[in-house]
Design a protein around this motif. Structure first.
Motif, PDB file in Angstrom:
ATOM      1  N   UNK A   1       0.499  -1.230   0.026  1.00  0.00           N
ATOM      2  CA  UNK A   1      -0.274  -0.276  -0.065  1.00  0.00           C
ATOM      3  C   UNK A   1       1.183   1.771   0.060  1.00  0.00           C
ATOM      4  N   UNK A   2       0.252   2.382  -0.512  1.00  0.00           N
ATOM      5  CA  UNK A   2       1.223   3.434  -0.856  1.00  0.00           C
ATOM      6  C   UNK A   2      -0.113   4.342  -0.153  1.00  0.00           C
ATOM      7  N   UNK A   3       0.968   5.348   0.342  1.00  0.00           N
ATOM      8  CA  UNK A   3       0.391   7.130   1.054  1.00  0.00           C
ATOM      9  C   UNK A   3       1.441   8.126   0.470  1.00  0.00           C
ATOM     10  N   UNK A   4       0.674   9.546   0.605  1.00  0.00           N
ATOM     11  CA  UNK A   4       1.962  10.879   0.398  1.00  0.00           C
ATOM     12  C   UNK A   4       2.033  11.166   1.039  1.00  0.00           C
ATOM     13  N   UNK A   5       2.435  12.160   1.915  1.00  0.00           N
ATOM     14  CA  UNK A   5       2.759  12.340   3.270  1.00  0.00           C
ATOM     15  C   UNK A   5       2.630  14.291   3.063  1.00  0.00           C
ATOM     16  N   UNK A   6       1.415  14.355   4.048  1.00  0.00           N
ATOM     17  CA  UNK A   6       0.977  16.023   3.454  1.00  0.00           C
ATOM     18  C   UNK A   6       1.332  16.568   3.901  1.00  0.00           C
ATOM     19  N   UNK A   7       1.515  17.923   3.618  1.00  0.00           N
ATOM     20  CA  UNK A   7       2.225  19.394   4.565  1.00  0.00           C
ATOM     21  C   UNK A   7       1.911  20.247   5.777  1.00  0.00           C
ATOM     22  N   UNK A   8       2.877  19.771   6.424  1.00  0.00           N
ATOM     23  CA  UNK A   8       1.986  20.384   7.799  1.00  0.00           C
ATOM     24  C   UNK A   8       1.555  21.390   7.688  1.00  0.00           C
ATOM     25  N   UNK A   9      -0.002  21.696   8.560  1.00  0.00           N
ATOM     26  CA  UNK A   9      -0.605  22.687   8.701  1.00  0.00           C
ATOM     27  C   UNK A   9       0.012  24.245   9.694  1.00  0.00           C
ATOM     28  N   UNK A  10      -1.276  24.196  10.741  1.00  0.00           N
ATOM     29  CA  UNK A  10      -0.711  25.370  11.188  1.00  0.00           C
ATOM     30  C   UNK A  10      -2.070  25.659  12.219  1.00  0.00           C
ATOM     31  N   UNK A  11      -1.977  25.391  12.968  1.00  0.00           N
ATOM     32  CA  UNK A  11      -3.629  25.800  13.961  1.00  0.00           C
ATOM     33  C   UNK A  11      -2.944  27.169  14.999  1.00  0.00           C
ATOM     34  N   UNK A  12      -3.747  27.800  15.173  1.00  0.00           N
ATOM     35  CA  UNK A  12      -3.186  29.198  15.930  1.00  0.00           C
ATOM     36  C   UNK A  12      -4.728  28.997  16.710  1.00  0.00           C
ATOM     37  N   UNK A  13      -4.953  30.542  17.613  1.00  0.00           N
ATOM     38  CA  UNK A  13      -6.682  30.724  18.648  1.00  0.00           C
ATOM     39  C   UNK A  13      -6.373  32.571  17.973  1.00  0.00           C
ATOM     40  N   UNK A  14      -7.570  32.371  17.450  1.00  0.00           N
ATOM     41  CA  UNK A  14      -7.831  33.680  16.537  1.00  0.00           C
ATOM     42  C   UNK A  14      -9.784  34.210  17.757  1.00  0.00           C
ATOM     43  N   UNK A  15      -9.693  35.590  17.783  1.00  0.00           N
ATOM     44  CA  UNK A  15      -9.069  36.471  17.652  1.00  0.00           C
ATOM     45  C   UNK A  15      -7.986  37.520  18.693  1.00  0.00           C
ATOM     46  N   UNK A  16      -7.613  37.460  18.810  1.00  0.00           N
ATOM     47  CA  UNK A  16      -6.033  38.506  19.751  1.00  0.00           C
ATOM     48  C   UNK A  16      -7.249  39.398  20.522  1.00  0.00           C
ATOM     49  N   UNK A  17      -8.381  40.196  19.418  1.00  0.00           N
ATOM     50  CA  UNK A  17      -8.964  41.189  20.323  1.00  0.00           C
ATOM     51  C   UNK A  17     -10.181  41.149  20.889  1.00  0.00           C
TER      52      UNK A  17
END
Length: 476
Positions: A130-146
């Motif tokens: 079986x084969x798979x492709x490694x996806x690129x990492x994503x970014x998590x964050x908290x929003x909104x700051x204000x």
């Protein structure tokens, strides 16, 4: 008179008896056929993963139909390209954990050669691939700051239009941590009564699980053990039912999110040991916390159950190296009247029981945070110089902790101050929270909001991925 004798002509086997015999015969034939063909059917693979797409830190699993002779499986497992790692088992499932994160964008093929045997002697009769492709990492964050409430968002740095909200709390998220395999986020949510609870979000299904039940406590700051099996968190008990007692000091607790229901216990059974700011070593063997009672960093070894205390006045647990043998931590000199306080960095060798300087109180600089890269060869730090290199805010630098004189700035922009930062899973990029302090004319930017940036180690390909956001984390 002739005597007549009647003869009973009923058959010896009834139709019902014949039916029963036929059924028994079919069952016996099936059993014989199963025994005869068993070796030709062989062991089956009930489930393999990942297939198609994988995270850079995803484990590779193969579930068999029966208990296996484990060495015969391991010796027939192949990877293209080659992939170093370790094999563990959970019942009939093989779990292969790569030694290092897999390369984003790369394709991997896993092959199990035929011949692996079960404990009963049956074999896997054909090759499985079986084969798979490694996806690129994503970014998590908290929003909104204000504004409130703050919620979690996730974005692909290569596609900023992909930004999506993943929590929908009416009261807001306090802080969070992404699981090592990138499939879940543990977050601390504010409750309406002023307490906080830790919950678990499955990023694939959206399912939510409550991990703690802090009815009269604040449970915050989750930190995953690198194997993803335990979560350390900070707990403060309000003691509302104990008049005049007041709030407890902060202590570290451990949560097991996989028991039903999830369970928690204190890290230390001795109530006099306090702690906050937990940090795990990459092998999960050690955990470091700052104990305000002893004014020191405590490094607890789960294998030996020993606690090593490292005196420090800086109030943080520092950063454990991936192999758990080194600790980089900030220190402040004794405070004297009229003297400015400059925080500097030291490195402790936990095996040799030695402590060395990375920077010193006499250096014209102030060091703040430090984090090891995934292979333990580099440090990223936030630093502010007070000589001709001086800036008004801390900037992000990369250096060799064993030859710390050559510190290289990452994004050298004196108008910004760099804050929280994290290495990418493969160690080739940094994620950093930044604040624009001054405009191009050098005037204070009073309308600035925190920004989230991704950059290569030399500052190239630097891009802002979120504005008015804070507390960034990689999602492998």
């Amino acid at each position: 008179m002739t005597e007549t004798t009647q003869t009973n002509n009923r058959p010896l086997i009834t139709a019902f008896d014949r039916t029963v015999l036929i059924i028994i015969g079919v069952i016996v034939a099936a059993i014989v056929l199963t025994i005869a063909l068993g070796d030709r059917v062989g062991v089956t693979l009930e489930r393999v993963s990942p297939v198609g797409s994988a995270r850079s830190t995803s484990p590779i699993t193969i579930q068999f139909s029966e208990s296996m002779n484990r060495p015969t499986v391991s010796e027939r497992l192949q990877f293209d390209p080659p992939l170093e790692g370790t094999v563990t088992w959970s019942a009939n499932t093989l779990i292969y954990t790569p030694a290092e994160p897999m390369s984003p964008g790369a394709s991997y093929t896993v092959t199990l050669m035929r011949g692996a045997q079960s404990e009963g002697g049956r074999e896997v009769l054909s090759d499985t691939q079986f084969t798979f492709e490694v996806r690129r990492p994503r970014v998590a964050y908290l929003y909104p700051a204000d504004d409130v409430p703050q919620n979690l968002w996730v974005v692909d740095p290569a596609n900023l239009d992909s930004a999506a909200q993943v929590t929908f709390s009416a009261t807001g998220i306090y802080d969070y941590a992404v699981s090592p395999d990138g499939s879940q986020i543990a977050f601390s949510e504010r409750n309406t009564n002023g307490t906080n609870d830790i919950k678990l979000l499955d990023l694939d299904t959206g399912a939510l699980t409550q991990i703690t039940n802090c009815q009269d406590s604040s449970c915050t700051t989750p930190v995953w053990r690198p194997d993803g099996r335990l979560i350390a968190y900070e707990r403060v008990d309000f003691n509302s039912d104990l008049g005049g007692v007041g709030r407890s000091p902060t202590r570290i607790w451990l949560a097991d999110p996989f028991t039903s229901p999830p369970s928690s216990r204190p890290l230390f059974t001795q109530t006099q040991i306090l702690g906050y700011n937990a940090q795990w070593s990459a092998d999960g063997r050690r955990i470091a916390v700052f104990d305000s009672a002893s004014v020191s960093i405590l490094v607890y070894d789960f294998t030996t159950e020993e606690i090593l205390a490292i005196p420090s006045r800086a109030g943080t647990s520092g950063a454990l190296s991936p192999d758990g043998t080194k600790l980089v931590f900030p220190e402040v000199p004794p405070i004297t009247e009229g003297q400015s306080i400059r925080q500097y960095l030291r490195i402790a060798d936990l095996e040799a029981n030695t402590v060395e300087f990375i920077s010193t109180p006499e250096d014209p600089l102030e060091d703040d945070q430090a984090r090891w890269n995934p292979d333990g060869t580099l440090l990223a730090i936030t630093r502010r110089y007070s000589d001709e290199r001086g800036t008004r805010g801390h900037l992000l630098y990369v250096l060799d902790p064993f030859n710390p004189t050559d510190a290289r700035p990452v994004i050298n922009d004196p108008n910004y101050a760099d804050g929280a930062f994290y290495w990418s899973p493969t160690g080739d990029q940094l994620l950093v929270q930044r604040l624009r302090m001054f405009d191009e004319q050098g005037n204070p930017d009073n309308l600035a909001r925190p920004e989230i940036w991704v950059t290569n180690l030399d500052g190239s390909a630097a891009q802002m991925v979120a504005h008015n956001a804070y507390l960034p984390r990689w999602v492998p």
